[in-house]
Write a protein that holds these residues in place. Structure first.
Motif, short mmCIF file in Angstrom:
data_model
loop_
_atom_site.label_atom_id
_atom_site.label_comp_id
_atom_site.label_asym_id
_atom_site.label_seq_id
_atom_site.Cartn_x
_atom_site.Cartn_y
_atom_site.Cartn_z
N ARG A 10 0.83 -1.20 0.00
CA ARG A 10 0.00 0.00 0.00
C ARG A 10 0.88 1.27 0.00
NH1 ARG A 10 -4.62 1.82 -1.45
NH2 ARG A 10 -3.89 3.94 -1.52
N ILE A 18 -4.15 4.28 -20.69
CA ILE A 18 -5.25 3.32 -20.56
C ILE A 18 -6.15 3.47 -21.78
CG2 ILE A 18 -7.22 2.63 -19.16
CD1 ILE A 18 -5.53 2.99 -16.79
N ARG A 33 -9.16 3.32 -24.55
CA ARG A 33 -10.58 3.71 -24.56
C ARG A 33 -10.90 4.71 -23.46
NH1 ARG A 33 -10.95 -1.94 -26.01
NH2 ARG A 33 -10.58 -2.38 -23.85
N LEU A 81 -5.94 10.26 -13.72
CA LEU A 81 -5.88 8.98 -13.00
C LEU A 81 -4.99 8.99 -11.75
CD1 LEU A 81 -7.23 6.27 -13.25
CD2 LEU A 81 -5.32 5.49 -14.63
N VAL A 86 -6.73 10.65 -9.03
CA VAL A 86 -7.82 9.85 -8.47
C VAL A 86 -7.28 8.97 -7.36
CG1 VAL A 86 -9.48 8.01 -8.94
CG2 VAL A 86 -9.17 9.84 -10.60
N TYR A 87 -6.16 8.28 -7.67
CA TYR A 87 -5.59 7.39 -6.65
C TYR A 87 -5.00 8.17 -5.48
CZ TYR A 87 -6.35 3.52 -9.84
OH TYR A 87 -6.94 2.58 -10.63
N ALA A 88 -4.67 9.45 -5.72
CA ALA A 88 -4.16 10.27 -4.62
C ALA A 88 -5.30 10.86 -3.80
CB ALA A 88 -3.29 11.40 -5.18
N GLY A 89 -6.54 10.66 -4.26
CA GLY A 89 -7.69 11.13 -3.49
C GLY A 89 -7.97 12.62 -3.65
N MET A 114 -9.13 6.19 -2.47
CA MET A 114 -10.05 6.36 -3.60
C MET A 114 -11.45 5.94 -3.17
SD MET A 114 -9.62 4.99 -7.44
CE MET A 114 -10.07 3.34 -7.02
N GLU A 162 -15.52 6.30 -7.45
CA GLU A 162 -14.48 6.27 -8.49
C GLU A 162 -14.26 4.84 -8.98
OE1 GLU A 162 -13.20 8.74 -9.89
OE2 GLU A 162 -13.66 10.39 -8.53
N ARG A 176 -16.96 3.87 -11.22
CA ARG A 176 -16.82 4.50 -12.53
C ARG A 176 -15.84 3.70 -13.40
NH1 ARG A 176 -14.64 9.33 -14.37
NH2 ARG A 176 -13.17 9.29 -12.65
N PHE A 177 -14.72 3.29 -12.79
CA PHE A 177 -13.75 2.47 -13.53
C PHE A 177 -14.37 1.15 -13.93
CE2 PHE A 177 -10.10 4.70 -11.10
CZ PHE A 177 -10.06 5.68 -12.06
N ARG A 224 -16.70 1.58 -16.76
CA ARG A 224 -15.97 1.77 -18.02
C ARG A 224 -15.44 0.42 -18.52
NH1 ARG A 224 -11.86 6.27 -17.22
NH2 ARG A 224 -13.61 7.68 -16.89
N ALA A 247 -16.51 -1.32 -22.10
CA ALA A 247 -15.42 -1.43 -23.07
C ALA A 247 -15.68 -2.59 -24.04
CB ALA A 247 -14.10 -1.64 -22.36
N ARG A 261 -1.96 1.02 -13.77
CA ARG A 261 -2.64 1.58 -12.60
C ARG A 261 -1.78 1.45 -11.35
NH1 ARG A 261 -8.03 2.85 -13.22
NH2 ARG A 261 -8.95 2.20 -15.19
N ASP A 274 -7.44 -0.85 -4.24
CA ASP A 274 -8.08 -0.14 -5.36
C ASP A 274 -8.37 -1.10 -6.51
OD1 ASP A 274 -7.90 2.34 -4.09
OD2 ASP A 274 -5.84 2.59 -4.77
N ILE A 275 -7.39 -1.97 -6.80
CA ILE A 275 -7.56 -2.93 -7.91
C ILE A 275 -8.64 -3.95 -7.57
CG2 ILE A 275 -6.39 -4.67 -9.31
CD1 ILE A 275 -5.33 -1.94 -9.90
N GLN A 307 -12.05 -2.36 -7.83
CA GLN A 307 -12.46 -2.13 -9.22
C GLN A 307 -12.97 -3.42 -9.88
OE1 GLN A 307 -9.46 -0.43 -11.76
NE2 GLN A 307 -10.54 -1.02 -13.62
#
Lengths: 251, 420
Positions: free
Chosen positions: A83, A103, A105, A114, A117-120, B1, B5, B8-9, B12, B16, B333, B342-343, B346
């Motif tokens: 983490r 990433i 599409r 992105l 996002v992960y950093a909040g 996160m 969020e 949303r991922f 998507r 896809a 990611r 997070d993974i 998702q």
């Protein structure tokens, strides 16, 4: 920027990375000691198999060393759990890869958002910063394009925007121009020069002498060891390309 | 996160590859819909049987002869008046007579009984009118009391009375099916006409209120006439097919049964062991039928659960493919700061979204299918089956999503990035 200015951002002490055991043991990185100061622009050169990519993975906390000590901005990364390693990659390192690694599409804007996002970071702030980063790389008019709709050079510029949006202490680039034509390569290198001129720390892995010529310091690697370490410009000076523009360079 | 969020991922990720997501959802859709439909069929069957038996009256008792066979299997789905129709083999000299029926209508000895009606059934009766002919599966000769016990009323004309019974009047009531077959149209023009039953003239004085179709049994394909006239002209003066009685209340059914048994034992000189008749009440039928349809429902429900499970394995399969396909994305990611959680979140949410969306579509589809009426039978959507199917599909998403998600999260960023 945090921390005292004299502390190296990258501090490798006798670091080794080995793969396999016994007969098949390979020393990808073999006892490397290296300090990179804040604001430096370092190119790591060497033929394939010289261990330069492994070293980039170690520096980027994508891989862990077998022996030795590595402090990233003063933090011994081996003591961190999964983490915390994610967090340190997120906060301190921006990656630029040879094949862009956007990433699919997903729009340029979302790609740049992105890491935030992960950093909040809250959505509104995220969007503002991502837009600013895209403007800096000259893609303000391409924010809703997906990677498939962008040229290689544009994709790499999105990747650079993504790497810089978190304001990391180092920008780590692995063959950033390897998949680009010469014109796009020049654009990317010009961006790196700009970032260096603004005081960013850059480490670029490359096997092209033309790319290395932009750096303030050039390391040659061979068989997992650093063979030579030349300095072309002082740490606190602008990068060489901005002092003596080579002929044919778009500036 | 935040969860939003991750959602949303996940969304998507789903959009896809739309055809693949749709097909995976189809697996869950079919599973959920089959749970709802099959449990609905079971519940519908249960309700239909209960309704039929309730329409016979919850406080009715039926007395039938016991054949000399040790056991006589009885089909609880067939109205009691139709069976035991004088197939004379294997019967000892046991009889249910008119005097038995009259003896039961004794307020002193049988205070728990309100009404008693003898039932004579004539088989192989054909009704004709002006060249139109119609075979009647069930011609019942009885008294006015039978109509009250059975909740039979007329939509046109009048019912026959005890006067008709005593006068041996050749009058009858027809069900709607018979009336339509003979007179055409809605059958109402049959009222007042003289029809022939096996050549004997009878006057139609009333048309019975429709009772509908239960399963394959058309309850309106019948004729009811005074027992005296039926015996005179159609059935002869043999035994009664059965005697029906109504207890004063549903609570008095057991008392009524005991009183009937003691009166008939005295008349037939029998006891518990040698008894030559059987008294059944609708509660007995109801319980038997319910336990059968309950087993039926459980069986259908568990079959459907299997298909839901198969759908869940489909979700897991697709999620594993997705994780493999998107190994590079996972690597990217992780490189730019996504943690294990997070993974996991998702990819778990992606699996859960697949199965929950499939589940919701399945509920809608199952509900619509349950509205279709097939040969008078309609499945009944049981609320518990909807809740069960939905929570099961959610559980399927969580359960079958966790392994692929864990696998995605445990990828080392360096290996994931190198993956081609």
């Amino acid at each position: 920027m945090t921390g005292p200015p004299d502390r190296p951002v990258i501090d490798l002490r006798n670091v080794s990375k080995t793969y396999g055991v016994g007969e098949t043991l390979v020393h990808a990185v073999d006892g490397v000691t290296l300090q990179v100061q804040r604001g430096d622009y370092v190119a790591v050169m060497g033929p394939s198999g010289s261990g330069k990519s492994t070293m980039m993975n170690l520096i980027g906390c994508l891989d862990a060393q077998t022996r030795g000590l590595y402090r990233l901005d003063g933090v011994d990364v081996r003591l961190l759990d999964d983490r915390q390693q994610s967090r340190i990659r997120n906060r301190k390192i921006g990656f630029v890869f040879q094949n862009f690694n956007l990433i699919a599409r997903t729009t340029a804007l979302s790609n740049v958002e992105l890491p935030l996002v992960y950093a909040g970071v809250p959505a509104r702030e995220r969007r503002r910063r991502a837009l600013a980063a895209l403007r800096e790389v000259g893609l303000a008019d391409r924010i809703e394009h997906t990677p498939a709709q962008l040229s290689g050079g544009q994709q790499q510029r999105v990747a650079i925007a993504r790497a810089m949006v978190t304001e990391p202490v180092i920008l780590l680039a692995d063959e950033p121009t390897g998949a680009l034509d010469s014109h796009s390569s020049e654009e990317v290198l010009a961006l790196f020069d700009q970032l260096s001129a603004h005081g960013r720390t850059l480490v670029v892995i490359t096997h092209e002498a033309g790319v290395a010529a932009h750096a303030k310091r050039v390391l040659q690697m061979h068989d997992g060891k650093i063979r030579s370490d030349e300095r072309n410009a002082p740490v606190d000076a602008p990068p060489p390309a901005l002092r003596h523009p080579p002929t044919g360079m778009a500036s | 996160m935040s969860i939003a969020e991750s959602a949303r991922f996940a969304w998507r990720g789903l959009t896809a590859n739309k055809p693949r997501s749709a097909l995976t959802m189809l697996g869950i859709l079919i599973g959920v819909a089959s749970v709802i439909i099959l449990v609905g069929v079971g519940t519908g069957a249960n309700q239909s049987v209960t309704d039929t038996l309730n329409s016979l009256g919850t406080n009715t008792l039926t007395i039938t002869r016991k054949s000399s066979d040790t056991t006589q299997l009885r089909n609880p789905f067939v109205a009691p008046s139709v069976d035991a129709a004088g197939s004379g083999t294997n019967i000892r000299d046991t009889r249910l007579t008119m005097s038995d029926a009259e003896a039961l209508a004794d307020p002193e000895l049988a205070p728990a009984i309100r009404l008693v009606a003898p039932v004579v059934v004539a088989t192989r009766v054909t009704a004709t009118l002006n060249g139109a002919s119609h075979p009647i599966p069930s011609t019942t000769g009885t008294t006015n009391a039978y109509l009250s016990i059975n909740n039979d009323t007329v939509v046109a004309g009048r019912v026959f009375t005890d006067t008709d019974y005593r006068a041996h009047s050749r009058v009858l009531l027809t069900g709607r099916t018979v009336a339509e077959a003979l007179a055409g149209g809605d059958g109402s023009s049959l009222l007042g006409q003289v029809i022939r039953l096996n050549g004997k003239e009878f006057t139609v004085i009333g048309i019975l209120e429709a009772k509908g179709v239960t399963g394959r049994l058309d309850q309106d394909d019948r004729i009811i006439a005074p027992a005296t006239a039926v015996q005179d002209h159609l059935a002869g003066y043999g035994d009664l097919s059965s005697i029906v009685a109504q207890a004063v209340s549903a609570a008095a059914v057991n008392d009524a049964q005991a009183q009937i048994e003691s009166i008939l034992d005295a008349r037939h000189r029998t006891n518990v062991d040698t008894r030559d008749f059987t008294v059944t009440n609708s509660a007995t039928f109801l319980n038997a039928a319910k336990s059968i349809t309950d087993i039926f429902t459980v069986l259908l429900g568990s079959l459907a659960t299997v298909s839901l499970l198969v759908g869940g394995i489909g979700v897991m399969n697709i999620m594993l493919v997705t994780v493999t396909e998107r190994t590079r994305e996972i690597g990217i990611r992780k490189a730019i700061g996504a943690g294990r959680s997070d993974i996991i979140l998702q990819f778990m949410l992606e699996a859960v979204l697949l199965s929950v969306l499939g589940g919701i579509a399945g509920i809608i589809f199952g509900y619509l299918v349950c509205q279709i009426e097939i040969s008078g039978f309609r499945a009944v959507v049981a609320p518990y089956s909807v809740a069960l199917a939905f929570s099961f599909s959610l559980a399927v998403g969580l359960f079958f999503g966790i392994y692929p998600a864990m696998r995605a999260a445990s990828l080392k960023p360096i290996d994931a990035l190198r993956y081609e």
